[in-house]
Design a protein around this motif. Structure first.
Motif, PDB file in Angstrom:
ATOM      1  N   TYR A 394     -13.275  29.364  -5.144  1.00 20.50           N
ATOM      2  CA  TYR A 394     -14.580  30.009  -4.989  1.00 20.50           C
ATOM      3  C   TYR A 394     -15.689  28.964  -4.861  1.00 20.50           C
ATOM      4  O   TYR A 394     -16.585  29.081  -4.000  1.00 20.50           O
ATOM      5  N   LEU A 398     -18.077  28.486  -1.625  1.00 20.20           N
ATOM      6  CA  LEU A 398     -19.509  28.676  -1.814  1.00 20.20           C
ATOM      7  C   LEU A 398     -20.272  27.433  -1.376  1.00 20.20           C
ATOM      8  O   LEU A 398     -21.355  27.520  -0.781  1.00 20.20           O
ATOM      9  N   LYS A 410     -25.866  33.973   5.147  1.00 23.34           N
ATOM     10  CA  LYS A 410     -25.255  35.180   4.609  1.00 23.34           C
ATOM     11  C   LYS A 410     -23.912  34.834   3.963  1.00 23.34           C
ATOM     12  O   LYS A 410     -23.112  34.103   4.546  1.00 23.34           O
ATOM     13  N   VAL A 411     -23.705  35.331   2.767  1.00 23.04           N
ATOM     14  CA  VAL A 411     -22.455  35.061   2.054  1.00 23.04           C
ATOM     15  C   VAL A 411     -21.325  35.849   2.705  1.00 23.04           C
ATOM     16  O   VAL A 411     -21.385  37.089   2.762  1.00 23.04           O
ATOM     17  N   ALA A 413     -17.835  37.793   3.462  1.00 20.52           N
ATOM     18  CA  ALA A 413     -17.063  38.718   2.628  1.00 20.52           C
ATOM     19  C   ALA A 413     -15.931  38.003   1.918  1.00 20.52           C
ATOM     20  O   ALA A 413     -15.543  38.380   0.802  1.00 20.52           O
ATOM     21  N   GLU A 416     -17.322  36.575  -1.274  1.00 19.29           N
ATOM     22  CA  GLU A 416     -17.554  37.634  -2.254  1.00 19.29           C
ATOM     23  C   GLU A 416     -16.244  38.130  -2.858  1.00 19.29           C
ATOM     24  O   GLU A 416     -16.162  38.422  -4.056  1.00 19.29           O
ATOM     25  N   LYS A 417     -15.227  38.224  -2.022  1.00 17.38           N
ATOM     26  CA  LYS A 417     -13.916  38.640  -2.520  1.00 17.38           C
ATOM     27  C   LYS A 417     -13.363  37.618  -3.511  1.00 17.38           C
ATOM     28  O   LYS A 417     -12.770  37.985  -4.538  1.00 17.38           O
ATOM     29  N   GLN A 419     -15.193  35.655  -5.367  1.00  9.34           N
ATOM     30  CA  GLN A 419     -15.985  35.789  -6.579  1.00  9.34           C
ATOM     31  C   GLN A 419     -15.476  36.952  -7.430  1.00  9.34           C
ATOM     32  O   GLN A 419     -15.416  36.849  -8.665  1.00  9.34           O
ATOM     33  N   ASP A 420     -15.106  38.054  -6.784  1.00  7.56           N
ATOM     34  CA  ASP A 420     -14.556  39.195  -7.520  1.00  7.56           C
ATOM     35  C   ASP A 420     -13.258  38.809  -8.234  1.00  7.56           C
ATOM     36  O   ASP A 420     -13.001  39.257  -9.358  1.00  7.56           O
TER      37      ASP A 420
END
Length: 480
Positions: A394, A398, A410-411, A413, A416-417, A419-420
């Protein structure tokens, strides 16, 4: 341990107290609430010893010291407080390199009997107040002799009211490699969770007979505990592979289905984890890692010392068995001393039996728990490593986004996945660590209370044996 209901959703994050130092983390031997435990579990000062040593003033000095030390051990195990005056000697917790909080002085009165210590330790298995709806037991080991191999199978019985099961009760037979398959499947499908350990598969040939009754029974207990821990887990117990393990008559068909997929997943995971390096592990998880390292080191030391003690006890037992009959033989030559000499011989024989029982209890009950938690700690370390690998991935992704020249990039997807996944790992790891700490506290308190109880029983049996020959050794008035 409790088994919670619910499906396989995103794990609920536990409230966190923030980063904690290692010294602030609960120790496995520390009670959750010392004041509450003290009020409920401390042996009553009104309880008295049976037989002639009930009066403290008439007790020999060595017995008073022994009883005081044993009571101190029980007080520490029950409420986590240090005994007043440091009378525990070598039995205090200095061997564990611990510093237990200094509380109210502990009353060193002896319990009425050895079993009262254990009876006063009421452990609540239903930790979270949830209703258990899945019960699994492992029993009835059987030896199978085939042309190519010889192996042991165990009966796995399941009783449940869950809707995921077609029947309320199942009974199938499984061998060790089937349990190993289940654990591997759980690690693959639930990488964010702590999977309970299995007993070691390999044993040294010529040293341990893996088909002996003692070894098979020890392994059966470990396998039974393995399945019970999974059945009591609120997520693992709903895993589809666990359902298959408990219900399928033929497990080989399911094993073959996953071989090709497992090979591909292994290569993918290796590729992903090898490309990223974690900069800094968060303080909270760094403290967990340091705690586990220290915990494993201490348990390993206790395990080695305990094995040496058992070895020396067995050597001492051999000497006692040769020592007792000498008095009996001597009694055949001394008519006037025949009765007391036979009494001494019988007394030593009773002490032999008591020592043998104590050594067996240490081997069958004490050592396996130590080894299980050493393996448990290694499993927790593996989950920590997986969490670190996901966080490293991650951070790298990032950073790659931040290096783009756009004013407001823009981050993606994918980031973000990732990060989840990190948040999921953190929540699941904290939840399993809390559950592990609760289980560990219960297991160690019960283990050490049982050990104290067994030692008290041993000394009581030896004391009774030697007391029985005192009348034979006293001078009798001569008859005129």
């Amino acid at each position: 341990m409790s088994a919670g209901g619910g499906g396989l959703g995103t794990p609920r994050a536990l409230p966190s107290s923030g980063p904690r130092a290692l010294r602030d983390m609960p120790h496995p031997l520390a009670a959750s609430s010392s004041e509450e435990a003290a009020s409920e579990l401390t042996p009553s000062p009104d309880l008295l010893l049976p037989r002639s040593f009930a009066d403290k003033e008439k007790r020999p000095q060595w017995l008073s010291y022994l009883l005081t030390s044993t009571s101190d051990v029980a007080a520490v195990l029950v409420d986590g407080r240090s005994p007043a005056g440091g009378s525990m000697g070598m039995l205090n917790c200095q061997m564990l390199d611990l510093s237990l909080p200094n509380g109210t002085p502990v009353d060193t009165s002896s319990p009425a009997s050895s079993s009262s210590l254990l009876n006063r330790l009421q452990l609540d298995d239903d930790l979270d107040g949830e209703t258990r709806d899945l019960f699994v037991t492992v029993d009835d080991p059987k030896k199978h002799i085939c042309t190519m191999e010889t192996y042991i199978t165990y009966r796995v019985t399941t009783k449940t009211t869950r809707a995921e099961f077609d029947l309320p009760e199942y009974s199938i037979r499984r061998r060790y490699q089937d349990f190993d398959w289940l654990r591997n499947k759980l690690e693959e499908s639930q990488p964010t969770h702590l999977i309970p350990p299995l007993p070691e598969k390999f044993v040294m040939k010529g040293v341990v007979d893996r088909f002996s009754e003692e070894f098979v029974e020890t392994r059966r207990k470990a396998l039974d505990k393995f399945l019970k821990r999974i059945a009591d887990h609120p997520v693992l117990s709903f895993n589809e592979h666990f359902n298959v393990f408990l219900t399928a008559k033929d497990l080989n068909a399911y094993k073959k289905q996953g071989m090709a997929l497992l090979s591909k997943m292994g290569e993918s995971v290796k590729y992903v984890t090898g490309g990223y390096k974690l900069r800094n592990r968060p303080l909270e998880f760094a403290a967990i890692g340091d705690y586990l390292d220290t915990f494993v080191l201490k348990l390993g030391t206790i395990d080695r010392i305990a094995q040496r003690i058992i070895k020396e006890e067995l050597e001492y037992l051999v000497e006692l068995r040769e020592y007792g009959p000498v008095y009996s033989t001597w009694g055949g030559l001394e008519v006037e001393l025949a009765e007391p000499l036979e009494g001494v011989s019988a007394c030593i024989g009773n002490c032999c039996t008591a020592l043998e029982e104590l050594s067996d209890d240490m081997t069958e009950d004490f050592l396996p728990v130590l080894r299980e938690y050493i393996l448990y700690s290694e499993s927790m370390k593996n989950v920590l490593k997986k969490r670190d690998q996901v966080q490293a991935e991650y951070e790298a992704k990032l950073e790659a986004v931040a290096l783009k020249k756009e004013d407001r990039p823009k981050v993606p997807a994918e980031v973000e996945k990732c990060q989840d996944r990190v948040e999921c790992f953190n929540a699941d790891l904290k939840a399993d660590m809390e559950r592990w700490q609760n289980n560990k506290r219960q297991d160690f308190r019960q283990l050490l209370m049982g050990m104290a109880d067994k030692n008290i029983q041993y000394y009581e049996k030896c004391l009774t044996a030697w007391e029985s020959i005192i009348p034979l050794l006293q001078d009798k008035p001569e008859t005129k």
